[in-house]
Design an enzyme around this catalytic site. Sequence first.
Site, mmCIF file in Angstrom:
data_model
loop_
_atom_site.group_PDB
_atom_site.id
_atom_site.type_symbol
_atom_site.label_atom_id
_atom_site.label_comp_id
_atom_site.label_asym_id
_atom_site.label_seq_id
_atom_site.Cartn_x
_atom_site.Cartn_y
_atom_site.Cartn_z
ATOM 1 N N ASP A 76 -3.060 -17.696 2.069
ATOM 2 C CA ASP A 76 -4.255 -18.234 1.424
ATOM 3 C C ASP A 76 -4.823 -19.401 2.231
ATOM 4 O O ASP A 76 -6.044 -19.524 2.389
ATOM 5 C CB ASP A 76 -3.960 -18.643 -0.023
ATOM 6 C CG ASP A 76 -2.727 -19.528 -0.170
ATOM 7 O OD1 ASP A 76 -1.936 -19.646 0.784
ATOM 8 O OD2 ASP A 76 -2.554 -20.096 -1.266
ATOM 9 N N ASP B 115 -5.319 -6.803 5.639
ATOM 10 C CA ASP B 115 -6.545 -6.143 5.215
ATOM 11 C C ASP B 115 -7.602 -7.181 4.858
ATOM 12 O O ASP B 115 -8.768 -7.098 5.261
ATOM 13 C CB ASP B 115 -6.233 -5.252 4.008
ATOM 14 C CG ASP B 115 -7.328 -4.236 3.724
ATOM 15 O OD1 ASP B 115 -8.369 -4.254 4.412
ATOM 16 O OD2 ASP B 115 -7.152 -3.427 2.806
ATOM 17 N N TYR C 13 0.815 -1.217 0.000
ATOM 18 C CA TYR C 13 0.000 0.000 0.000
ATOM 19 C C TYR C 13 0.851 1.270 0.000
ATOM 20 O O TYR C 13 0.354 2.353 -0.294
ATOM 21 C CB TYR C 13 -0.936 0.023 1.210
ATOM 22 C CG TYR C 13 -2.056 -0.991 1.162
ATOM 23 C CD1 TYR C 13 -2.249 -1.801 0.044
ATOM 24 C CD2 TYR C 13 -2.921 -1.143 2.225
ATOM 25 C CE1 TYR C 13 -3.267 -2.735 0.000
ATOM 26 C CE2 TYR C 13 -3.948 -2.072 2.191
ATOM 27 C CZ TYR C 13 -4.112 -2.869 1.081
ATOM 28 O OH TYR C 13 -5.128 -3.790 1.031
ATOM 29 N N LYS D 295 3.331 -15.299 2.263
ATOM 30 C CA LYS D 295 3.398 -16.156 1.076
ATOM 31 C C LYS D 295 4.870 -16.416 0.743
ATOM 32 O O LYS D 295 5.380 -16.040 -0.325
ATOM 33 C CB LYS D 295 2.664 -15.521 -0.104
ATOM 34 C CG LYS D 295 1.159 -15.565 0.013
ATOM 35 C CD LYS D 295 0.612 -16.978 -0.156
ATOM 36 C CE LYS D 295 0.699 -17.430 -1.603
ATOM 37 N NZ LYS D 295 0.171 -18.802 -1.788
ATOM 38 N N ASP E 105 -10.918 -8.641 7.508
ATOM 39 C CA ASP E 105 -12.309 -8.529 7.077
ATOM 40 C C ASP E 105 -12.975 -9.893 7.023
ATOM 41 O O ASP E 105 -14.169 -10.027 7.327
ATOM 42 C CB ASP E 105 -12.383 -7.849 5.707
ATOM 43 C CG ASP E 105 -12.308 -6.334 5.800
ATOM 44 O OD1 ASP E 105 -12.106 -5.822 6.919
ATOM 45 O OD2 ASP E 105 -12.449 -5.660 4.773
#
Length: 367
Positions: free
Chosen positions: A225, A249, A142, A192, A253
Amino acid sequence: MSNPSLLILAGDGIGAEVMTEVRKVIDWVGTNKGLTFDVSEDLVGGAAYDAHGTPLHDDTMAKAQEVDAVLLGAVGGPAYDDLDFSVKPERGLLRLRKEMDLFANLRPAQCFDALADFSSLKRDIVSGLDIMIVRELTSGSYFGEPRGIHIEDNQRVGINTQRYTEAEIDRVARSAFELARRRGNKVCSMEKANVMESGILWRDVVTELHAADYADVELSHMYADNGAMQLVRAPKQFDVILTDNLFGDILSDCAAMLTGSLGMLPSASLGAPMANGRPKALYEPVHGSAPDIAGQGKANPSACILSFAMALRYSFDQGDLATQLEAAVEKVLADGTRTGDLMQASDGTPATTTEMGDAVIAELAAF
């Protein structure tokens, strides 16, 4: 000693309504617990743009740097959709996070028993859920450079750079390990590392820090994941989840929806200690500005109230009082006082925002 200081930035939409109820709690704490705050208020987001042409005035930013903690309501709304990206309401919040260097975002996902049936998952999977996601907040994809949209070979190319330094990983990992020591003493670090060099570095730094300073905390690693899958398969296996900005992020959520309602979820964004030992800090509910119900008395103030509870715990060393406030919210829900977002169509008349706040105060008084 001077009183601890709070800057309230109610923001847009339902922000002002839910923050009104938090002010009641702050006043109650001062009157009944002898913990008086010096409270100031200012504008952020669309409200600041309307007044100053910017989503965060420089003077407001300066105030935020000086106080012991910032409480924020919500920012944004359809009235600002056509603004240039640089002055959209959300840029005010991002500036606060960046310039205050709030590198550790704490997102609890706790399922109160009274709301277990509101989750999209089965009750036995979410009942008693209490996990904390620690998301790195000021670096990663970001904020990494280079970034932007460029023309290459006569076509547009979008670029965002995933970039982390050892120091950035180390400091947020320390936050996660310290937090785990106060909870279930387990950290699961998610990245990852199988396909991203930044993930390899992330895993290496976390592993080295664990061995050096936090061997008493149980550490595991998981690809992000798989972490998303495990959150909806068996979320109670986790205690503290540590992850980077982008994955955090998404995962936070995902975890939020396990609890049944975004209207119940607080958050804290913490930085380095100030001269008085308190961390730079911003507390805010996870829910947005909900412009469709703004001004109608329908907003659920619980997440904002619980954000203040986090402030009591992490900024002001008032863990017992924070626990009382959290218990008061849970008791109100169990007794059936709920805003519309926490009710089925057949449950009767929903409580207003004000009634919900008053009910929490009444429960606090009963302790």
